[in-house]
Scaffold this motif. Structure first.
Motif, PDB file in Angstrom:
ATOM      1  N   ALA A  11       0.823  -1.206   0.000  1.00 52.21           N
ATOM      2  CA  ALA A  11       0.000   0.000   0.000  1.00 52.21           C
ATOM      3  C   ALA A  11       0.860   1.259   0.000  1.00 52.21           C
ATOM      4  O   ALA A  11       0.537   2.253  -0.679  1.00 52.21           O
ATOM      5  CB  ALA A  11      -0.938  -0.016   1.208  1.00 52.21           C
ATOM      6  N   VAL A  12       1.960   1.228   0.760  1.00 52.79           N
ATOM      7  CA  VAL A  12       2.867   2.377   0.779  1.00 52.79           C
ATOM      8  C   VAL A  12       3.457   2.616  -0.602  1.00 52.79           C
ATOM      9  O   VAL A  12       3.525   3.757  -1.091  1.00 52.79           O
ATOM     10  CB  VAL A  12       3.989   2.158   1.822  1.00 52.79           C
ATOM     11  N   ARG A  13       3.868   1.555  -1.252  1.00 46.16           N
ATOM     12  CA  ARG A  13       4.446   1.691  -2.595  1.00 46.16           C
ATOM     13  C   ARG A  13       3.383   2.120  -3.613  1.00 46.16           C
ATOM     14  O   ARG A  13       3.675   2.878  -4.544  1.00 46.16           O
ATOM     15  CB  ARG A  13       5.109   0.376  -3.015  1.00 46.16           C
ATOM     16  N   ALA A  14       2.167   1.628  -3.441  1.00 42.47           N
ATOM     17  CA  ALA A  14       1.095   2.041  -4.340  1.00 42.47           C
ATOM     18  C   ALA A  14       0.810   3.541  -4.204  1.00 42.47           C
ATOM     19  O   ALA A  14       0.505   4.222  -5.194  1.00 42.47           O
ATOM     20  CB  ALA A  14      -0.167   1.237  -4.054  1.00 42.47           C
ATOM     21  N   GLU A  15       0.937   4.068  -2.997  1.00 37.85           N
ATOM     22  CA  GLU A  15       0.756   5.512  -2.804  1.00 37.85           C
ATOM     23  C   GLU A  15       1.869   6.291  -3.493  1.00 37.85           C
ATOM     24  O   GLU A  15       1.627   7.346  -4.102  1.00 37.85           O
ATOM     25  CB  GLU A  15       0.727   5.820  -1.301  1.00 37.85           C
ATOM     26  N   LYS A  16       3.090   5.777  -3.432  1.00 38.26           N
ATOM     27  CA  LYS A  16       4.188   6.429  -4.149  1.00 38.26           C
ATOM     28  C   LYS A  16       3.948   6.393  -5.653  1.00 38.26           C
ATOM     29  O   LYS A  16       4.258   7.350  -6.368  1.00 38.26           O
ATOM     30  CB  LYS A  16       5.524   5.763  -3.805  1.00 38.26           C
ATOM     31  N   LEU A  17       3.409   5.273  -6.133  1.00 37.23           N
ATOM     32  CA  LEU A  17       3.087   5.180  -7.549  1.00 37.23           C
ATOM     33  C   LEU A  17       2.094   6.276  -7.937  1.00 37.23           C
ATOM     34  O   LEU A  17       2.238   6.919  -8.983  1.00 37.23           O
ATOM     35  CB  LEU A  17       2.522   3.788  -7.845  1.00 37.23           C
TER      36      LEU A  17
END
Length: 508
Positions: A11-17
């Protein structure tokens, strides 16, 4: 790592995306032309720094790869970027890449793919570095890589998640690049010797060419059962009849048998047939193929194999099958009572079985593991070689060899039987007592018919590519040289996560 933790990190990486997209950058990347392999960049020679002097600018370079390490803070960040050839350090300064580039830097994660434009030079500590002037985002990794980039260490997970194994374990990637080099070398040698590469059916109405249990499939339109091939042999021989005098095929074969460090049910073989040759010509060809492969991958003829060293320096010895049996089993093959007694002492079944079949089992039990090799074992008992021409000097023997290295069979070759009457008789005698599900439980009448059109005398050869790659690349299991070995399917995401966390799953 729990499923909840994995979901949280994703989820953290998806937010960065999402934030990368908000910058007007395609988070999945676009075409990135004119970049150079990192190994080629590392081969360049930028000016060496001289103490007390301003460094001279190095050559402009463009690279692309995956972020493997990240360190630094404030207005300076160092990355390690790796492609399929090498790794290199990248220096990123806010001043050099500007505000837009720096906004992207804050959103980079380990595992992301980036392109870098910059100048090649050295840091004050003397490390070769690309000093970035521009960054291009090429792809977001939503799944965190293995902790601290030690790579996947659990063997089952490495086989199951080969896509992660390849980019986190450089030795795994080099193994498969080495395998490609070996296969490419085979093709080059065969072409140089006048062979042509062909393709034969992988679905066959009659399973033949070897003794093995086939996989069965069904063709709906024709409403017939077909077999995934256990060997391309009988079709390649048909081509000899048709006038194609030197043919070979590199491809998959399928045998519905066990899984072990030396066997995968789906594996790669090269088979070759040479009109007007014999098994001696095939020995010369085998030696040439393997020695050329060693030359292509480098490292010399003396090669590590686990804790051993195997010397592939040609020429390789040629030892008679029955002589080896006398030497290692301690019996005279002509003394059947002694053979039976030795076999029974090793708990080999003898009742109601053919003499040469018992001898074959005894050879396997007492000789094969003792063959350090490489060694050509020649002149097998004819009764266990139904596709092989008999020796003119002793019809009890067949003109066949197998190549062994440290007890592993790498190649099998014959002087091919081309007498259609004898071939039909041997097929019939072999079919007697075969189980319905086994190969060659049905006569290949068309192959016998083909032989009646005159097949030239010929030598034929089969080499197991996977086992050869194991030996030349020093890998202890066939699964280490097969990109996607057969595994028991996982039933849920949680089981995949458990395996990823290093919990052993028994898949066989």
């Amino acid at each position: 790592m729990s499923e909840e933790s994995r979901d949280g990190l994703e989820a953290v990486r998806a937010e960065k995306l999402r934030k990368i997209a908000d910058l007007g950058i395609d988070p999945w990347g676009r075409r990135f032309d004119d970049h150079r392999a990192i190994a080629a960049v590392r081969a360049l020679e930028p000016p060496k720094p001289v103490e007390g002097e301003t460094p001279e600018p190095g050559p402009a370079v463009r690279i692309a790869g995956r972020i493997m390490l990240r360190r630094g803070q404030g207005k300076v960040v160092f990355l390690e970027v790796r492609d399929w050839t090498e790794r290199i350090q990248v220096f990123i300064g806010k001043k050099q890449v500007g505000d837009a580039g720096w906004a992207l830097v804050d959103l980079l994660d380990l595992g992301d793919l980036i392109g870098v434009d910059g100048a090649l030079g050295y840091t004050k500590t003397g490390e070769l570095t690309v000093f970035a002037t521009a960054l291009t985002f090429l792809g977001k990794s939503l799944t965190p890589p293995p902790e601290k980039w030690h790579g996947l260490t659990d063997q089952e997970v490495r086989y199951r998640r080969r896509y992660v194994d390849l980019y986190t374990n450089p030795e795994s990637l080099q193994t498969f690049l080495g395998r490609s080099t070996i296969v490419r070398t085979f093709r080059k040698v065969m072409e140089e010797r006048g062979f042509v590469e062909v393709e034969t059916p992988t679905m066959q109405a009659v399973a033949g060419g070897a003794a093995a249990r086939p996989f069965v499939t069904h063709h709906n339109t024709l409403d017939i059962d077909l077999f995934l091939r256990i060997a391309p042999e009988l079709y390649l021989k048909r081509l000899l009849v048709g006038g194609m005098e030197r043919v070979f095929e590199i491809g998959r074969v399928y045998r519905n048998e066990g899984i072990s460090p030396k066997h995968n049910p789906e594996f790669t073989m090269m088979e070759a047939y040479q009109a007007y040759g014999d098994y001696h010509a095939m020995m010369d060809l085998t030696e040439a193929l393997i020695c050329a492969s060693i030359g292509a991958i480098g490292g010399g003829y003396e090669r590590p194999w686990g804790e051993k060293t195997i010397d592939f320096t040609p020429p390789w010895p040629r030892r008679a099958y029955l002589d080896l049996l006398r030497e290692h089993a301690g019996v005279d093959p002509d003394d059947f009572e002694a053979v039976k007694a030795r076999a029974e002492a090793l708990k080999i079944e003898t009742k109601g079985r053919d003499r040469d079949v018992i001898i074959s089992d005894l050879f396997e039990a007492t000789v094969e593991d003792a063959l350090a090799g490489p060694v050509f074992v020649i002149d097998y008992p004819a009764a266990i070689c139904p596709l092989t021409k008999r020796k003119a000097s002793d019809p009890r023997l067949a003109e066949r060899f197998e190549l062994f290295v440290d007890g592993i069979e790498l190649a099998n070759a014959y002087t091919e039987l081309n007498d259609p009457y004898l071939q039909e008789d041997l097929f019939r005698s072999q079919l007697a007592g075969q189980k319905e599900e086994d190969s060659m439980a049905k006569m290949d009448d068309d192959f016998v018919q083909a032989l009646k059109n005159a097949m030239p005398p010929a030598g034929g050869l089969g080499i197991g590519i996977d086992r050869l790659c194991m030996l030349l690349l020093n890998r202890s299991s066939i699964r280490d040289v097969v990109l996607f070995p057969l595994m028991r399917p996982q039933t849920s995401r949680s089981s995949a996560g458990a395996a990823a966390d290093g919990e052993d799953e028994s898949e066989i």
